[in-house]
Design a protein around this motif. Structure first.
Motif, PDB file in Angstrom:
ATOM      1  N   GLY A  60       0.808  -1.207   0.000  1.00 39.65           N
ATOM      2  CA  GLY A  60       0.000   0.000   0.000  1.00 39.65           C
ATOM      3  C   GLY A  60       0.846   1.264   0.000  1.00 39.65           C
ATOM      4  N   MET A  61       1.917   1.262   0.761  1.00 40.66           N
ATOM      5  CA  MET A  61       2.803   2.430   0.797  1.00 40.66           C
ATOM      6  C   MET A  61       3.494   2.639  -0.544  1.00 40.66           C
ATOM      7  SD  MET A  61       4.512   2.508   4.615  1.00 40.66           S
ATOM      8  CE  MET A  61       5.326   0.913   4.449  1.00 40.66           C
ATOM      9  N   ILE A 117       2.887   9.461   8.341  1.00 44.71           N
ATOM     10  CA  ILE A 117       4.302   9.650   8.030  1.00 44.71           C
ATOM     11  C   ILE A 117       4.441  10.597   6.849  1.00 44.71           C
ATOM     12  CG2 ILE A 117       4.973   7.393   8.934  1.00 44.71           C
ATOM     13  CD1 ILE A 117       5.078   6.349   6.074  1.00 44.71           C
ATOM     14  N   SER A 118       5.491  11.391   6.865  1.00 42.73           N
ATOM     15  CA  SER A 118       5.723  12.342   5.780  1.00 42.73           C
ATOM     16  C   SER A 118       6.125  11.615   4.504  1.00 42.73           C
ATOM     17  CB  SER A 118       6.806  13.344   6.182  1.00 42.73           C
ATOM     18  OG  SER A 118       8.065  12.686   6.290  1.00 42.73           O
ATOM     19  N   ARG A 119       6.081  12.351   3.415  1.00 41.11           N
ATOM     20  CA  ARG A 119       6.431  11.764   2.121  1.00 41.11           C
ATOM     21  C   ARG A 119       7.880  11.281   2.107  1.00 41.11           C
ATOM     22  NH1 ARG A 119       3.884   9.275  -1.682  1.00 41.11           N
ATOM     23  NH2 ARG A 119       5.541   7.803  -1.268  1.00 41.11           N
ATOM     24  N   ARG A 120       8.781  12.026   2.744  1.00 43.81           N
ATOM     25  CA  ARG A 120      10.185  11.602   2.690  1.00 43.81           C
ATOM     26  C   ARG A 120      10.429  10.361   3.542  1.00 43.81           C
ATOM     27  NH1 ARG A 120      13.887  16.160   5.766  1.00 43.81           N
ATOM     28  NH2 ARG A 120      12.723  16.354   7.719  1.00 43.81           N
ATOM     29  N   VAL A 121       9.699  10.204   4.635  1.00 37.53           N
ATOM     30  CA  VAL A 121       9.807   8.971   5.420  1.00 37.53           C
ATOM     31  C   VAL A 121       9.269   7.796   4.622  1.00 37.53           C
ATOM     32  CG1 VAL A 121       8.975   7.769   7.473  1.00 37.53           C
ATOM     33  CG2 VAL A 121       9.792  10.117   7.655  1.00 37.53           C
ATOM     34  N   VAL A 126      11.784   6.633   2.092  1.00 32.54           N
ATOM     35  CA  VAL A 126      12.864   5.838   2.690  1.00 32.54           C
ATOM     36  C   VAL A 126      12.371   4.419   2.987  1.00 32.54           C
ATOM     37  CG1 VAL A 126      14.424   5.604   4.649  1.00 32.54           C
ATOM     38  CG2 VAL A 126      14.027   7.852   3.648  1.00 32.54           C
ATOM     39  N   LEU A 127      11.184   4.312   3.565  1.00 31.14           N
ATOM     40  CA  LEU A 127      10.628   2.986   3.850  1.00 31.14           C
ATOM     41  C   LEU A 127      10.467   2.159   2.584  1.00 31.14           C
ATOM     42  CD1 LEU A 127       7.889   3.781   6.529  1.00 31.14           C
ATOM     43  CD2 LEU A 127       9.918   2.364   6.863  1.00 31.14           C
ATOM     44  N   ASN A 128      10.034   2.792   1.494  1.00 37.32           N
ATOM     45  CA  ASN A 128       9.843   2.075   0.237  1.00 37.32           C
ATOM     46  C   ASN A 128      11.156   1.581  -0.359  1.00 37.32           C
ATOM     47  OD1 ASN A 128       7.048   2.365   0.244  1.00 37.32           O
ATOM     48  ND2 ASN A 128       7.093   4.274  -0.924  1.00 37.32           N
ATOM     49  N   LYS A 129      12.253   2.207   0.028  1.00 41.02           N
ATOM     50  CA  LYS A 129      13.560   1.798  -0.489  1.00 41.02           C
ATOM     51  C   LYS A 129      14.218   0.720   0.374  1.00 41.02           C
ATOM     52  CE  LYS A 129      14.611   6.251  -2.672  1.00 41.02           C
ATOM     53  NZ  LYS A 129      15.499   7.446  -2.637  1.00 41.02           N
ATOM     54  N   MET A 130      13.634   0.429   1.521  1.00 43.45           N
ATOM     55  CA  MET A 130      14.225  -0.573   2.412  1.00 43.45           C
ATOM     56  C   MET A 130      13.728  -1.959   1.989  1.00 43.45           C
ATOM     57  SD  MET A 130      13.847   1.556   5.992  1.00 43.45           S
ATOM     58  CE  MET A 130      14.772   0.420   7.020  1.00 43.45           C
ATOM     59  N   SER A 137      11.057   3.818  13.350  1.00 45.54           N
ATOM     60  CA  SER A 137      11.866   4.423  14.412  1.00 45.54           C
ATOM     61  C   SER A 137      13.331   4.517  14.012  1.00 45.54           C
ATOM     62  CB  SER A 137      11.730   3.602  15.704  1.00 45.54           C
ATOM     63  OG  SER A 137      10.390   3.585  16.167  1.00 45.54           O
ATOM     64  N   TRP A 138      13.813   3.507  13.285  1.00 47.06           N
ATOM     65  CA  TRP A 138      15.223   3.485  12.876  1.00 47.06           C
ATOM     66  C   TRP A 138      15.546   4.643  11.943  1.00 47.06           C
ATOM     67  CZ3 TRP A 138      17.538   3.147   8.082  1.00 47.06           C
ATOM     68  CH2 TRP A 138      18.913   2.872   8.075  1.00 47.06           C
ATOM     69  N   ILE A 139      14.594   5.028  11.094  1.00 51.92           N
ATOM     70  CA  ILE A 139      14.842   6.094  10.118  1.00 51.92           C
ATOM     71  C   ILE A 139      15.221   7.393  10.809  1.00 51.92           C
ATOM     72  CG2 ILE A 139      13.711   7.587   8.418  1.00 51.92           C
ATOM     73  CD1 ILE A 139      12.156   5.135   7.491  1.00 51.92           C
ATOM     74  N   GLY A 140      14.504   7.723  11.891  1.00 52.31           N
ATOM     75  CA  GLY A 140      14.811   8.958  12.601  1.00 52.31           C
ATOM     76  C   GLY A 140      13.880  10.094  12.206  1.00 52.31           C
ATOM     77  N   PHE A 141      14.418  11.287  11.992  1.00 52.79           N
ATOM     78  CA  PHE A 141      13.657  12.524  11.786  1.00 52.79           C
ATOM     79  C   PHE A 141      12.865  12.862  13.051  1.00 52.79           C
ATOM     80  CE2 PHE A 141      13.860  10.985   7.235  1.00 52.79           C
ATOM     81  CZ  PHE A 141      14.759  11.950   6.808  1.00 52.79           C
TER      82      PHE A 141
END
Length: 330
Positions: free
Chosen positions: A82-83, A162-166, A169-173, A185-189
């Motif tokens: 979905g993300m 979650i923001s677009r930039r988060v 990042v999640l989509n790239k993991m 949580s690991w991503i930060g911000f």
């Protein structure tokens, strides 16, 4: 049509009982909001008529987009799908399709997002579930926080904005054994929690079996903690210490008291003790090896059977999709 500001992402699995409650509440939210909102519904290989209900609402209302997975991959993978499909330019609002996560909290979460936070996660101050399940969740979150090398907030699940930039990042993991709240949580911000009272299911029964909950817990423990492997080392040191003490005791009995220990019981006890220690060690190491094995296969996280969305475009940034068909909503 321009991309929406917010994408509401809701994975569904055999939710025909709760679906008639979900759509009216989402419609009321979108109708009352000044924001441009889309809803991304993900069918995780449902065996009932959830997919048909999703198709009907998506073809009737262009604000709904549906992703149908080729089989049941589990909640975390369905959420990942979905993300990946969500187009929200400002953020993704992640909820459960059983309405235990009230979608009406979006304005409150969005206000925090506009204050500069990249992750606004929900903190459960009360759960309307059985005592055993509440106790298990309570103990797990506190155990997880005590052993994790990442600061995972207590009593917080996937329900979040979650923001677009988060989201990017999640989509790239590419992690195969996903524990999204830990990854988040690991991503930060900048992150902040918002307390809420978790509702009971709108209808039907929970699809999260004990086996699935155990798997999710294992993914959290083995992906975000060094404790299991350190536990093996400590267990080994304890075993060596116990063996040395027993050896010293044997020497004292022989040379001080002239009594040589005899008996089958002591021997069997030691064999069982050290065999158990070895099996525990192998099991814990095996959990890590198993995750490495599945990760190195390089398979896509999921396969999409069909997509229904407003525009006839999938985008080139969804490499995990395959065998896709698109239906344009009217």
């Amino acid at each position: 049509m321009s991309d929406p500001q917010i994408s509401i992402v809701a994975p569904l699995y055999n939710e025909r009982e709760s679906f008639p409650h979900l759509v009216p509440r989402l419609n009321a939210l979108m109708d009352a909001s000044p924001l441009s909102i889309e809803v991304v519904l993900v069918d995780d290989g449902s065996r009932d008529n959830t997919a048909e209900l999703m198709q009907q609402v998506a073809l009737a209302d262009g604000r709904y987009h549906c992703v149908f997975l080729a089989r049941n991959y589990g909640h975390q993978i369905a959420l990942t799908a979905g993300m990946a499909a969500a187009r929200g330019t400002e953020g993704l609002f992640i909820i459960d399709g059983d309405l235990q996560d009230p979608p009406e909290l979006l304005p409150k979460f969005y206000a925090k997002l506009k204050e500069g936070y990249d992750v606004v996660y929900a903190v459960r101050k009360k759960r309307k579930e059985g005592l055993l399940k509440r106790t298990a969740y309570f103990l797990f979150y506190r155990f997880m926080k005590s052993i994790s090398y990442v600061d995972i907030p207590l009593d917080s699940g996937d329900f979040s904005l979650i923001s677009r930039r988060v989201a990017n990042v999640l989509n790239k993991m590419p992690e195969e054994s996903r524990f999204i709240r830990g990854m988040r949580s690991w991503i930060g911000f900048k992150q902040i929690g918002v307390e809420y009272e978790r509702d009971a299911r709108a209808a039907g029964e929970s699809k999260y079996s004990f086996k699935m909950l155990r798997r999710l817990a294992y993914n959290g423990i083995f992906n975000f903690s060094e404790y299991p492997i350190k536990f093996v080392s400590r267990l080994g040191m304890f075993s060596i210490g116990a063996a040395l003490l027993y050896f010293i005791q044997t020497l004292i009995k022989k040379y001080v008291f002239g009594d040589v220990p005899e008996g089958f019981t002591a021997t069997v006890f030691l064999i069982i003790l050290f065999s158990g220690v070895q099996l525990i060690a192998l099991g814990l190491i095996g959990e890590y090896v198993l995750r490495i094995f599945f990760q190195t296969k390089g398979r896509p996280l999921f396969v999409v059977r069909e997509v229904i969305r407003e525009q006839e475009r999938l985008g080139d940034d969804l490499p995990v999709f395959s065998d896709e068909k698109v239906k344009a909503s009217s």
